[in-house]
Design an enzyme around this catalytic site. Structure first.
Site, PDB file in Angstrom:
ATOM      1  N   GLU A 144      -1.568 -60.441-122.106  1.00 26.30           N
ATOM      2  CA  GLU A 144      -0.473 -60.439-122.532  1.00 26.30           C
ATOM      3  C   GLU A 144       0.479 -59.683-121.587  1.00 26.30           C
ATOM      4  O   GLU A 144       0.235 -58.633-121.312  1.00 26.30           O
ATOM      5  CB  GLU A 144      -0.268 -59.758-124.009  1.00 26.30           C
ATOM      6  N   LYS A 152      -0.237 -58.901-135.292  1.00 31.31           N
ATOM      7  CA  LYS A 152      -0.496 -57.810-134.405  1.00 31.31           C
ATOM      8  C   LYS A 152      -0.259 -56.611-135.293  1.00 31.31           C
ATOM      9  O   LYS A 152       0.279 -56.376-135.992  1.00 31.31           O
ATOM     10  CB  LYS A 152       0.428 -57.796-133.242  1.00 31.31           C
ATOM     11  N   THR A 171       6.191 -57.725-126.321  1.00 31.73           N
ATOM     12  CA  THR A 171       7.239 -57.028-126.351  1.00 31.73           C
ATOM     13  C   THR A 171       8.277 -57.989-126.703  1.00 31.73           C
ATOM     14  O   THR A 171       9.522 -57.687-125.950  1.00 31.73           O
ATOM     15  CB  THR A 171       7.437 -55.915-125.434  1.00 31.73           C
ATOM     16  N   ARG A 205       8.725 -55.554-120.713  1.00 33.01           N
ATOM     17  CA  ARG A 205       9.338 -54.120-120.500  1.00 33.01           C
ATOM     18  C   ARG A 205       9.777 -53.891-119.154  1.00 33.01           C
ATOM     19  O   ARG A 205      10.046 -52.918-118.787  1.00 33.01           O
ATOM     20  CB  ARG A 205       7.958 -53.053-120.870  1.00 33.01           C
TER      21      ARG A 205
END
Length: 214
Positions: free
Chosen positions: A46, A134, A74, A50
């Site tokens: 993943e 998640k 994210t 960011r």
């Protein structure tokens, strides 16, 4: 289509006990990092949005590391979702869930792993047809004990917990019947990335790949 996407996501997440959660600060690290992780037994990763180079990193890995299964994390907006899909992400992860993200996921063929923490959030996602979620931030939100308490009333839902998980507590999560895998950043330490020590990353990945699930 949602069932097909769920099956595809489950195939990815169940293929390894740990999904590396990566922050790519230097675009030059993307290819050797994911190659080392894949060589160590963790091909699915993943890459989090960011950093400014995150989408470029996803594109680069998709193009140059065919053995990798690249996810985008994210994801906060529909624009993020669309950008990650165009970049070639093979699954998409959000820390929480909004209607905008659900709409974007419905329009896309890319499997979506939405975030949920509370029983109400989990039930809402189940009603939307999501059976794999998640759980973030895992340790701060109650940890393995909290997830264990959800297994009986919500048996159809499985989780990928992320946040505060390390080799010290990984087994606590992986032993739960409602955990399909865990997310962790410890397999790609900042110090090893800064030094370009890909052999060390490969060894960490190899150790993580051996973690036992229930």
């Amino acid at each position: 289509m949602k069932k097909r996407k769920t099956e595809k996501l489950l195939e990815i997440l169940s293929g390894q006990p740990v999904i590396p959660v990566l922050r790519i600060d230097r675009i030059a690290d993307a290819v050797p990092l994911t190659r080392a992780l894949a060589k160590g037994g963790l091909p699915a990763v993943e890459i989090t949005l960011r950093t400014p180079d995150a989408l470029d990193a996803i594109r680069l890995v998709v193009d140059e590391v065919p053995e990798a299964i690249v996810g985008a994390g994210t994801i906060l907006t529909g624009k993020d979702f669309a950008g990650a899909a165009v970049a070639g992400a093979q699954f998409i992860v959000s820390p929480g869930t909004t209607q905008e993200l659900l709409d974007a996921a419905t329009r896309s063929e890319v499997p979506f792993l939405p975030g949920a923490v509370t029983p109400s959030e989990v039930m809402a996602m189940r009603d939307e047809g999501y059976e794999i979620l998640k759980f973030f931030p895992a340790e701060q939100a109650g940890g393995a004990a909290f997830l264990k308490s959800l297994a009986s009333p919500l048996p159809s839902v499985r989780f990928c917990p992320t946040g505060g998980i390390s080799p010290k507590n990984a087994a606590d999560y992986l032993s739960l019947p409602n955990v399909v895998c865990i997310g962790g950043s410890w397999v790609a330490p900042d110090a090893e990335l800064a030094a370009g020590n890909w052999q060390a990353v490969e060894e960490l990945a190899r150790e993580a790949a051996k973690l036992a699930r229930r």
